[in-house]
Every structure is written in C-alpha cells, then in structure tokens.
Write a protein that holds these residues in place. Structure first.
Motif, PDB file in Angstrom:
ATOM      1  N   TYR A 241      -5.256 -17.994  15.136  1.00 21.17           N
ATOM      2  CA  TYR A 241      -5.887 -17.563  13.888  1.00 21.17           C
ATOM      3  C   TYR A 241      -6.015 -15.964  14.085  1.00 21.17           C
ATOM      4  N   ILE A 242      -6.657 -15.353  15.246  1.00 21.18           N
ATOM      5  CA  ILE A 242      -6.868 -13.953  15.605  1.00 21.18           C
ATOM      6  C   ILE A 242      -5.562 -13.284  15.445  1.00 21.18           C
ATOM      7  N   ASP A 243      -4.373 -13.864  16.185  1.00 20.57           N
ATOM      8  CA  ASP A 243      -3.140 -13.302  16.102  1.00 20.57           C
ATOM      9  C   ASP A 243      -2.529 -13.165  14.763  1.00 20.57           C
ATOM     10  N   PHE A 244      -2.609 -13.986  13.787  1.00 22.07           N
ATOM     11  CA  PHE A 244      -2.316 -13.880  12.334  1.00 22.07           C
ATOM     12  C   PHE A 244      -3.256 -12.449  11.797  1.00 22.07           C
ATOM     13  N   ALA A 245      -4.397 -12.711  11.942  1.00 26.22           N
ATOM     14  CA  ALA A 245      -5.416 -11.840  11.345  1.00 26.22           C
ATOM     15  C   ALA A 245      -5.088 -10.610  11.932  1.00 26.22           C
ATOM     16  N   LEU A 246      -4.653 -10.197  12.927  1.00 31.22           N
ATOM     17  CA  LEU A 246      -4.352  -8.809  13.305  1.00 31.22           C
ATOM     18  C   LEU A 246      -3.084  -8.377  12.782  1.00 31.22           C
ATOM     19  N   LEU A 247      -2.044  -9.539  12.960  1.00 31.77           N
ATOM     20  CA  LEU A 247      -0.973  -9.058  12.315  1.00 31.77           C
ATOM     21  C   LEU A 247      -0.856  -8.545  10.845  1.00 31.77           C
ATOM     22  N   LEU A 248      -1.579  -9.203  10.083  1.00 23.41           N
ATOM     23  CA  LEU A 248      -1.916  -8.885   8.583  1.00 23.41           C
ATOM     24  C   LEU A 248      -2.521  -7.606   8.782  1.00 23.41           C
ATOM     25  N   ILE A 249      -3.571  -7.257   9.321  1.00 20.46           N
ATOM     26  CA  ILE A 249      -4.417  -6.009   9.283  1.00 20.46           C
ATOM     27  C   ILE A 249      -3.505  -4.907   9.477  1.00 20.46           C
ATOM     28  N   PHE A 250      -3.250  -4.817  10.970  1.00 20.37           N
ATOM     29  CA  PHE A 250      -2.308  -3.862  11.436  1.00 20.37           C
ATOM     30  C   PHE A 250      -0.800  -3.839  11.106  1.00 20.37           C
ATOM     31  N   GLY A 251      -0.263  -4.951  10.974  1.00 17.41           N
ATOM     32  CA  GLY A 251       1.344  -5.049  10.798  1.00 17.41           C
ATOM     33  C   GLY A 251       1.461  -4.823   9.173  1.00 17.41           C
ATOM     34  N   GLY A 252       0.203  -4.789   8.216  1.00  8.53           N
ATOM     35  CA  GLY A 252       0.323  -4.365   6.919  1.00  8.53           C
ATOM     36  C   GLY A 252       0.434  -3.098   6.804  1.00  8.53           C
ATOM     37  N   ILE A 253       0.125  -2.300   7.782  1.00  8.31           N
ATOM     38  CA  ILE A 253       0.288  -0.811   7.602  1.00  8.31           C
ATOM     39  C   ILE A 253       1.710  -0.390   7.439  1.00  8.31           C
ATOM     40  N   PRO A 254       2.590  -0.454   8.483  1.00  5.14           N
ATOM     41  CA  PRO A 254       3.804   0.235   8.498  1.00  5.14           C
ATOM     42  C   PRO A 254       4.663  -0.454   7.624  1.00  5.14           C
ATOM     43  N   TRP A 255       4.642  -0.302   6.189  1.00  4.91           N
ATOM     44  CA  TRP A 255       5.547  -0.748   5.168  1.00  4.91           C
ATOM     45  C   TRP A 255       5.844   0.274   4.335  1.00  4.91           C
ATOM     46  N   VAL A 257       6.677   0.257   1.336  1.00  4.46           N
ATOM     47  CA  VAL A 257       6.237  -0.097   0.211  1.00  4.46           C
ATOM     48  C   VAL A 257       4.705   0.463  -0.129  1.00  4.46           C
ATOM     49  N   TYR A 258       4.213   0.591   1.097  1.00  7.06           N
ATOM     50  CA  TYR A 258       2.814   1.181   0.920  1.00  7.06           C
ATOM     51  C   TYR A 258       2.689   2.604   0.972  1.00  7.06           C
ATOM     52  N   PHE A 259       3.493   3.014   1.793  1.00  6.80           N
ATOM     53  CA  PHE A 259       3.534   4.444   2.110  1.00  6.80           C
ATOM     54  C   PHE A 259       4.184   5.330   0.679  1.00  6.80           C
ATOM     55  N   GLN A 260       5.114   4.536   0.278  1.00  7.72           N
ATOM     56  CA  GLN A 260       5.602   4.905  -0.915  1.00  7.72           C
ATOM     57  C   GLN A 260       4.817   5.450  -1.900  1.00  7.72           C
ATOM     58  N   ARG A 261       3.723   4.609  -2.125  1.00 10.58           N
ATOM     59  CA  ARG A 261       2.659   5.003  -2.979  1.00 10.58           C
ATOM     60  C   ARG A 261       1.746   5.868  -2.674  1.00 10.58           C
ATOM     61  N   VAL A 262       1.217   6.133  -1.317  1.00 15.61           N
ATOM     62  CA  VAL A 262       0.735   6.871  -0.694  1.00 15.61           C
ATOM     63  C   VAL A 262       1.228   8.294  -0.881  1.00 15.61           C
ATOM     64  N   LEU A 263       2.495   8.578  -0.517  1.00  9.33           N
ATOM     65  CA  LEU A 263       3.339   9.660  -0.503  1.00  9.33           C
ATOM     66  C   LEU A 263       3.581  10.202  -1.984  1.00  9.33           C
ATOM     67  N   SER A 264       3.391   9.298  -3.093  1.00 13.60           N
ATOM     68  CA  SER A 264       3.757   9.434  -4.286  1.00 13.60           C
ATOM     69  C   SER A 264       2.699  10.092  -5.215  1.00 13.60           C
ATOM     70  N   SER A 265       1.379   9.969  -4.555  1.00 16.01           N
ATOM     71  CA  SER A 265       0.127  10.412  -4.943  1.00 16.01           C
ATOM     72  C   SER A 265      -0.152  11.916  -5.323  1.00 16.01           C
ATOM     73  N   LYS A 266      -0.726  12.229  -6.401  1.00 12.93           N
ATOM     74  CA  LYS A 266      -0.982  13.722  -6.737  1.00 12.93           C
ATOM     75  C   LYS A 266      -1.685  14.441  -5.580  1.00 12.93           C
ATOM     76  N   THR A 267      -2.675  14.028  -5.151  1.00 17.70           N
ATOM     77  CA  THR A 267      -3.390  14.685  -3.884  1.00 17.70           C
ATOM     78  C   THR A 267      -3.814  13.487  -2.697  1.00 17.70           C
ATOM     79  N   VAL A 268      -4.073  14.261  -1.611  1.00 18.46           N
ATOM     80  CA  VAL A 268      -4.274  13.568  -0.356  1.00 18.46           C
ATOM     81  C   VAL A 268      -5.518  12.586  -0.790  1.00 18.46           C
ATOM     82  N   ASP A 269      -6.603  13.222  -1.278  1.00 13.79           N
ATOM     83  CA  ASP A 269      -7.651  12.222  -1.549  1.00 13.79           C
ATOM     84  C   ASP A 269      -7.427  11.307  -2.721  1.00 13.79           C
ATOM     85  N   GLY A 270      -6.507  11.364  -3.387  1.00 16.12           N
ATOM     86  CA  GLY A 270      -5.947  10.149  -4.400  1.00 16.12           C
ATOM     87  C   GLY A 270      -5.275   9.351  -3.676  1.00 16.12           C
TER      88      GLY A 270
END
Length: 545
Positions: A241-255, A257-270
């Motif tokens: 359970y803990i292994d999958f929880a950490l996988l989802l939490i930290f493994g969900g960052i380096p994708w 699809v996520y950073f494409q939206r972050v980098l397309s934002s008008k501003t850093v705060d946005g």
C-alpha cells in the motif's frame, strides 16, 4: 451482436462536438506552414490561462483508466481480499502529486523557459543522456494511451454492441485529427468540453443506479464483513500500500503531460495555481465513479438482464467493465447512452494529451538535440506531427491485439518513478550532479526494478525482497521506492566521486569524456549554441518581472 442505435448516436454526437471544437481551437495557433513555431504547437505559445489550464490539467489525469479503475477497485471488494475504496489510491495520490509539483517543480521549470520535461536533464547531462531518459517517459505515454483506448473499446462493446476494434480505431483517429491540426490549443480547449461531458454524464447516472430495485443501500453494504465496499488493510499489505501510494505521489510528477501544461501557462504563478486547482479537480472527479462502483458492489446482479453472464458466484466476470455495466443495466437507456459519452470523453481527454506529449519529447529531445541539431522550426513541427501519427498507430494496435497492456503501463509507470523522479529532482536541486552519476543511477535503478519482476505480466522475480509471495509473484515490501532511493543515492555518490577526482586532478581532464565536470563549461556552450534555452529563459524571466 445487436447495435444500440440510441447509444451510438449519442456517442457520435459527442465525438462530432469534440472534433469541431478541436479544429476551431486549433485556429488560435499563430503559426503557419511557412512560419512554423514549435512553442505554438507544443506549448500554445505559453498562452494558456488559469481557467483553461485547470480544465486541461484535470482532464489529463482524469481519463478513462481513472474513472473505470476507480469503479473497478470499489467493486473488487466483493473478492473479500481487502480490495475496496481504501485501495482507490489514484485520486488522492495524483492530487498530492499535483500539489507537490506546484510547490517544488512548477516555478523552477516555468521560469527557466524549458519546452519539455527532459530539457533540464539534456542541458545538464548532455543530449544523449537526455535522449536515454526520454525512453521510459515515451514508453509510459504510449502504453498509457493503449491502456485507455482498450478500456474504451470494452465499454463501447458493452453498451453499444459495437466491435471493440472499430470503436478503438474511430476514437483514436478523431483524437489524432484535432491534435495534429491544433497542437496544445486543440487539446486544451477540447479538454473543457470533455471534462464537462464526463462530469454531467456520470453524475446523472448516480441517482438511478443507487435507487435501482436490485441495489441495496450503500450505507448498509459499507458495513458488511471486511469493510464492505470500503475494503480493509492489514498485515504485509501495508508495505504494498505504501509503495503504491509513494509511486502515485512522486511518480506522478515526472510526466510530460503534466509539465506541458505547467510550461504552457502564461505566468509562473499561474503554473502553480493550476497545479493546486487541478489537485482539487482530481478529488472531485473521483466521487462519481466511487459511488457507481459502490452501486455495482451493492447490486444483486441476478435481478438484472445481465444475470446469464455472471460467474457461478453471481459476480461480474471482468471487473474492469463494472462502470459500463452499471450504466447499461442499472440506469435507463437514455442515461446509459449519456454516461457512455462521458466515458468516451474521458478516454479522449487523456489519449490526445498523451499523443501530443510523446511526440513533443521525440521531436525535441531526440530528433532535434541528437540527430538534427540544425533542424528548422518547420521540420520539427512536421516531425512532431509524424510522431503523433506513428505513436497513435502503435497505441491503437496494442489496444486491439495485446491483452496485457495494463501490465505494460504499470511497469512503465514504475520506470518513470524509479528512474526519472530522482533524475529530475536532483538536476533541479543538486547542481553538482553530473552525467557519470546520472548514467550509473539509471542503470542500477532500472536493473533493480526489472529484477523485482511484475505480477501483471507474469514476469518472475529474480530478486525477492522481504515478504515476497511465491504463489502470486507479489512483492509486498515497498521495493519500487527502495529501487528509486538506491538510484538516487547512486547518482549522488557517483557524481560526487567524479567531481572530486576531476577537480583534484586525480583524473586528467582528458578523461572527462562526458564533458560533465571540468569540461562542463564547454558542454554548456555547445548546448546553448544549438538550442534556445538561455534566450528563452531570459525572455520569460523578463516577461514575469
């Protein structure tokens, strides 16, 4: 097989609306064939506002696998093995992941003006090492698309009576069409209507499913032995359970699809705000499939028209079909048809994002930086479009012919967590890491993960961690997290070792073959000559101020 004409018409209308909106949204792109602009296609000119950004961030994560998988896991409590709501970890895990991404990654990535998630890795460790790090990310995106297209085909087969292969091909073709035409603009704006379709369709089905004559009150069934549809957790299950929880939490960052939206934002705060609001969206969108799964668990399926297809124990044979079966047999036909449109919209909202992300990684971090450093903007755009076509075909063929797609996706998601998360985190926060450490950590963490086996693929474990279950080929010890941490430590130790060896003169500079320590300045100069990072970063920082 009898075709449900009403449901077919509903889905067709849904697809036409999405296609038309995608094509219209693509016209917002300012590039033309003669004046191609990769930032326009990949990042919508960094012009995505908070409203559109929140919708596209939420819709990207809340796909067909997300809602089908949530309902499936709740219903799976009928097995009596502890499965149930408590094991629905994705909504909370992804939400925490988005919050952490907003707090610790979004600002650094957006203010630097990167174009893809791999850019800082290529800049620090070199183009070829960056290309090597693209591979797990690329495989993860493709297998993700294949798994959700497969889920869609099954759903359409249940409710419409349409051939699975035909449903998969049509859905993939429509998503590909508007993605190729409009890039991130089309993907982002269609995500709005897709998320709305999804929410309305599922919410509309809930009261009918919960009040069906064959369904017991879910408040009562939640009190059954072993937690009812809520499930339970004890013993060695905590390690898994803990292994999958950490996988989802930290493994969900380096994708991507996520950073494409972050980098397309008008501003850093946005970029940070849409991460936080996207986390709320993930939690909210999990509520309807949880209730639908609970209705499926609480139903006496022998009282429905599906009775002839049940197992000897009165259960649904394929738990993955719980959500479409609840829509088909526990709600009126019109509601079922609308709900199916919701499922279809959910799949396309993730499939189009994955196609775009994978093609961006290939065109930018492999084709441009490794094979064609002097490629024009127009060439990169066309390579990206060709990549979308190729990756779409691969995902579609896999969805039709391969039965273990989910297992492949799980394995690649593990690679993203085990291999990419420590690499991305260290390159952003530990400036003295270098290519020697990166390559060593890559090899060690990948090898350890493969030696751990994979039960979904019946891939036997060579390295058996504590609490290993021989019968089910299951590692109950949190070995994925252990592999990630070992890889992280290897990167740090090897990087520090080579840094000291070269800087002290123990190793001559001529042996710095990766230009990673004493010759790092030369590497950075060559890198900035072939790319626009320094200029892009300076311009973006100026705009922010």
């Amino acid at each position: 097989m009898i075709v449900n004409v009403g449901a077919l018409v509903t889905v067709a209308v849904c697809y036409v609306v999405i296609l038309v909106l995608g094509i219209l949204a693509g016209r917002k792109a300012k590039h033309s064939e003669k004046n191609a602009d990769t930032e326009e296609v990949m990042l919508a000119g960094r012009n995505i506002g908070k409203f559109v950004g929140v919708f596209t961030m939420t819709a990207t994560w809340v796909g067909g696998g997300y809602i089908n998988g949530t309902a499936e896991m709740v219903y799976a409590a009928r097995r009596g093995d502890g499965s149930g709501l408590i094991w629905v970890q994705a909504p909370v895990g992804f939400a925490i992941s988005l919050v952490l991404g907003g707090l610790f990654y979004a600002k650094k990535m957006r203010s630097a003006g990167y174009v893809t998630m791999i850019d800082p890795l290529s800049q620090k460790f070199g183009d070829r090492m960056g290309a090597l790090l693209v591979l797990p990310a690329l495989c993860g995106e493709i297998f993700w698309s294949a798994s959700i297209l497969s889920a869609l085909g099954s759903s359409l087969a249940v409710i419409i009576g349409l051939e699975t292969w035909l449903a998969i091909i049509v859905s993939a073709a429509i998503a590909l069409c508007y993605t190729v035409l409009g890039g991130l603009y089309s993907v982002a704006y269609t995500d709005i209507i897709q998320l709305i379709f999804m929410f309305i369709g599922l919410v509309l089905a809930i009261p009918f499913a919960l009040t069906h004559d064959a369904v017991s009150p879910i408040t009562e069934t939640s009190m059954y032995d072993m937690g009812g549809w809520k499930g339970y957790l004890d013993g060695v299950g905590w390690g898994l359970y803990i292994d999958f929880a950490l996988l989802l939490i930290f493994g969900g960052i380096p994708w991507q699809v996520y950073f494409q939206r972050v980098l397309s934002s008008k501003t850093v705060d946005g970029a940070r705000v849409l991460s936080f609001l996207g986390a709320i969206g993930c939690i909210v969108m999990a509520i309807p499939p949880v209730l639908i799964g609970a209705a499926g668990y609480s139903a006496d399926w022998n009282q429905t028209d599906y009775a002839s297809s049940l197992t000897d124990t009165g259960d649904i044979e394929d738990y993955r079909l719980v959500l479409p079966l609840v829509l088909q047999y526990l709600t009126p036909p019109a509601v079922a048809a609308i709900g199916l449109g919701a499922v279809s919209a959910a799949v396309m909202s993730s499939a189009d994002s994955s196609m775009l992300s994978s093609s961006c990684l290939f065109a930018r971090n492999i084709w441009k930086l490794v094979f064609r450093p002097n490629a024009s903007e127009r060439e990169i755009v066309w390579v990206m479009r060709g990549g979308q076509l190729v990756f779409c075909i691969i995902a579609t063929v896999m969805a039709i012919y391969i039965n273990s797609i989910y297992g492949l996706f799980v394995l690649c998601a593990d690679f993203v967590y085990v291999v990419l998360f420590p690499q991305l985190t260290l390159v952003l926060y530990v400036p003295w890491t270098n290519t020697y450490g990166s390559l060593s950590g890559y090899i060690i963490s990948l090898l350890l993960r493969l030696l751990g086996g994979e039960s979904y693929l019946s891939f036997p474990a060579v390295m058996k961690w504590p609490w290993y279950d021989e019968e089910y080929n299951t590692q109950y010890f949190p070995f994925r997290t252990s592999c990630m941490l070992i890889g992280l430590l290897v990167i740090l130790m090897v990087s520090y070792l080579f840094k000291r060896l070269f800087e002290s003169g123990t190793l001559d500079a001529k042996y710095d073959i990766f230009n990673a320590v004493v010759n790092e300045r030369k590497q950075k100069h060559e890198y900035s000559t072939n790319t626009s990072y320094e200029l892009s970063g300076t311009v973006n920082q100026a705009l922010e101020k």
